[in-house]
Design a protein around this motif. Structure first.
Motif, PDB file in Angstrom:
ATOM      1  N   LEU A  89       0.834  -1.238  -0.027  1.00 53.82           N
ATOM      2  CA  LEU A  89       0.042   0.076   0.124  1.00 53.82           C
ATOM      3  C   LEU A  89       0.926   1.141   0.043  1.00 53.82           C
ATOM      4  CD1 LEU A  89      -2.596  -0.745   2.507  1.00 53.82           C
ATOM      5  CD2 LEU A  89      -3.071  -0.930  -0.069  1.00 53.82           C
ATOM      6  N   SER A  90       0.656   2.092  -0.812  1.00 55.46           N
ATOM      7  CA  SER A  90       1.222   3.314  -0.835  1.00 55.46           C
ATOM      8  C   SER A  90       0.171   4.378   0.053  1.00 55.46           C
ATOM      9  CB  SER A  90       1.124   4.004  -2.220  1.00 55.46           C
ATOM     10  OG  SER A  90       2.271   3.235  -2.867  1.00 55.46           O
ATOM     11  N   VAL A  91       0.816   5.282   0.702  1.00 63.64           N
ATOM     12  CA  VAL A  91      -0.235   5.957   1.546  1.00 63.64           C
ATOM     13  C   VAL A  91       0.252   7.546   1.406  1.00 63.64           C
ATOM     14  CG1 VAL A  91      -0.772   6.619   3.762  1.00 63.64           C
ATOM     15  CG2 VAL A  91       0.007   4.117   3.387  1.00 63.64           C
ATOM     16  N   VAL A 101      -1.100  16.322  -1.375  1.00 62.75           N
ATOM     17  CA  VAL A 101      -0.255  16.927  -0.475  1.00 62.75           C
ATOM     18  C   VAL A 101       1.149  16.184  -0.585  1.00 62.75           C
ATOM     19  CG1 VAL A 101       0.428  17.758   1.855  1.00 62.75           C
ATOM     20  CG2 VAL A 101      -2.024  17.783   0.936  1.00 62.75           C
ATOM     21  N   THR A 102       0.994  14.790  -0.185  1.00 65.17           N
ATOM     22  CA  THR A 102       2.353  14.008  -0.360  1.00 65.17           C
ATOM     23  C   THR A 102       1.777  12.681  -0.352  1.00 65.17           C
ATOM     24  OG1 THR A 102       4.406  13.677   0.949  1.00 65.17           O
ATOM     25  CG2 THR A 102       2.426  14.195   2.357  1.00 65.17           C
ATOM     26  N   VAL A 103       2.843  11.698  -0.538  1.00 63.63           N
ATOM     27  CA  VAL A 103       2.807  10.413  -0.658  1.00 63.63           C
ATOM     28  C   VAL A 103       4.023   9.701  -0.485  1.00 63.63           C
ATOM     29  CG1 VAL A 103       3.238  10.296  -3.285  1.00 63.63           C
ATOM     30  CG2 VAL A 103       1.588   8.348  -1.966  1.00 63.63           C
ATOM     31  N   ILE A 104       4.115   8.603   0.175  1.00 63.26           N
ATOM     32  CA  ILE A 104       4.933   7.673   0.366  1.00 63.26           C
ATOM     33  C   ILE A 104       4.621   6.405  -0.139  1.00 63.26           C
ATOM     34  CG2 ILE A 104       4.329   6.812   2.648  1.00 63.26           C
ATOM     35  CD1 ILE A 104       7.432   6.777   3.281  1.00 63.26           C
ATOM     36  N   LEU A 105       5.682   5.970  -1.397  1.00 61.59           N
ATOM     37  CA  LEU A 105       5.333   4.896  -2.024  1.00 61.59           C
ATOM     38  C   LEU A 105       5.593   3.357  -1.368  1.00 61.59           C
ATOM     39  CD1 LEU A 105       6.607   5.993  -5.635  1.00 61.59           C
ATOM     40  CD2 LEU A 105       4.395   6.324  -4.354  1.00 61.59           C
ATOM     41  N   GLY A 126       9.664   3.447  -0.908  1.00 64.36           N
ATOM     42  CA  GLY A 126       9.624   4.267  -0.091  1.00 64.36           C
ATOM     43  C   GLY A 126       9.772   5.892  -0.578  1.00 64.36           C
ATOM     44  N   TYR A 127       9.740   5.795  -1.656  1.00 63.68           N
ATOM     45  CA  TYR A 127      10.002   7.292  -2.331  1.00 63.68           C
ATOM     46  C   TYR A 127       8.943   8.301  -1.812  1.00 63.68           C
ATOM     47  CZ  TYR A 127      13.848   5.613  -5.472  1.00 63.68           C
ATOM     48  OH  TYR A 127      15.036   5.112  -6.026  1.00 63.68           O
ATOM     49  N   GLU A 141      -3.163   0.559  -3.564  1.00 61.25           N
ATOM     50  CA  GLU A 141      -2.090  -0.575  -4.136  1.00 61.25           C
ATOM     51  C   GLU A 141      -1.513  -0.071  -4.953  1.00 61.25           C
ATOM     52  OE1 GLU A 141      -1.501  -3.428  -3.250  1.00 61.25           O
ATOM     53  OE2 GLU A 141      -3.144  -4.092  -1.666  1.00 61.25           O
ATOM     54  N   GLY A 142       0.009  -0.375  -4.996  1.00 61.37           N
ATOM     55  CA  GLY A 142       0.900   0.324  -6.073  1.00 61.37           C
ATOM     56  C   GLY A 142       0.920   1.689  -6.035  1.00 61.37           C
ATOM     57  N   SER A 143       1.826   2.068  -6.949  1.00 54.97           N
ATOM     58  CA  SER A 143       2.612   3.389  -7.199  1.00 54.97           C
ATOM     59  C   SER A 143       2.274   4.094  -8.313  1.00 54.97           C
ATOM     60  CB  SER A 143       4.050   3.145  -6.838  1.00 54.97           C
ATOM     61  OG  SER A 143       4.306   2.308  -5.903  1.00 54.97           O
TER      62      SER A 143
END
Length: 124
Positions: A32-34, A48-52, A56-57, A100-102
């Motif tokens: 899961l990307s959040v 706003v922002t995401v962590i893959l 982890g990018y 799910e995914g990036s």
């Protein structure tokens, strides 16, 4: 299913800081990307922002780059958003979301799971 619960919002003066937390439960998994999104009154929900998940990018909207930091603590199923140098235009309801995914990480409709949101108000 994945449940997301945000916390940490509040009222702060311009130039101040807040840290938002997003607690995940249920079928959490490393794929899961959040991300964090926000929505101000009368405006569309914006990225706003995401962590893959895979790398982890992290990515940030230009409006928050250099002021906000996203981080993830996998062992606790937590994602944080540290917000510094807050401005009145940061006032919004902030949502944690997971997918799910990036791919299509900037698009709200691509996210499968959403929290209820937490209000952030920055006074001038």
């Amino acid at each position: 299913q994945v449940q997301l619960v945000e916390s940490g919002g509040g009222l702060v003066q311009a130039g101040g800081s807040l840290r938002l937390s997003c607690a995940a439960s249920g079928r959490t998994r490393s794929t899961l990307s959040v991300g964090w999104f926000r929505q101000a009154p009368g405006k569309e929900r914006e990225f706003v922002t995401v962590i893959l998940a895979s790398t982890g990018y992290v990515y940030y909207a230009d409006s928050v780059k250099g002021r906000f930091t996203i981080s993830r603590e996998n062992a606790k199923n937590m994602v944080y958003l540290q917000m510094n140098s807050l401005k009145p235009e940061d006032t919004a309801v902030y949502y944690c979301a997971a997918k799910e995914g990036s791919d299509s990480i900037w698009v709200p409709n691509e996210y499968d799971y959403w929290g209820q949101g937490t209000q952030v108000t920055v006074s001038s």
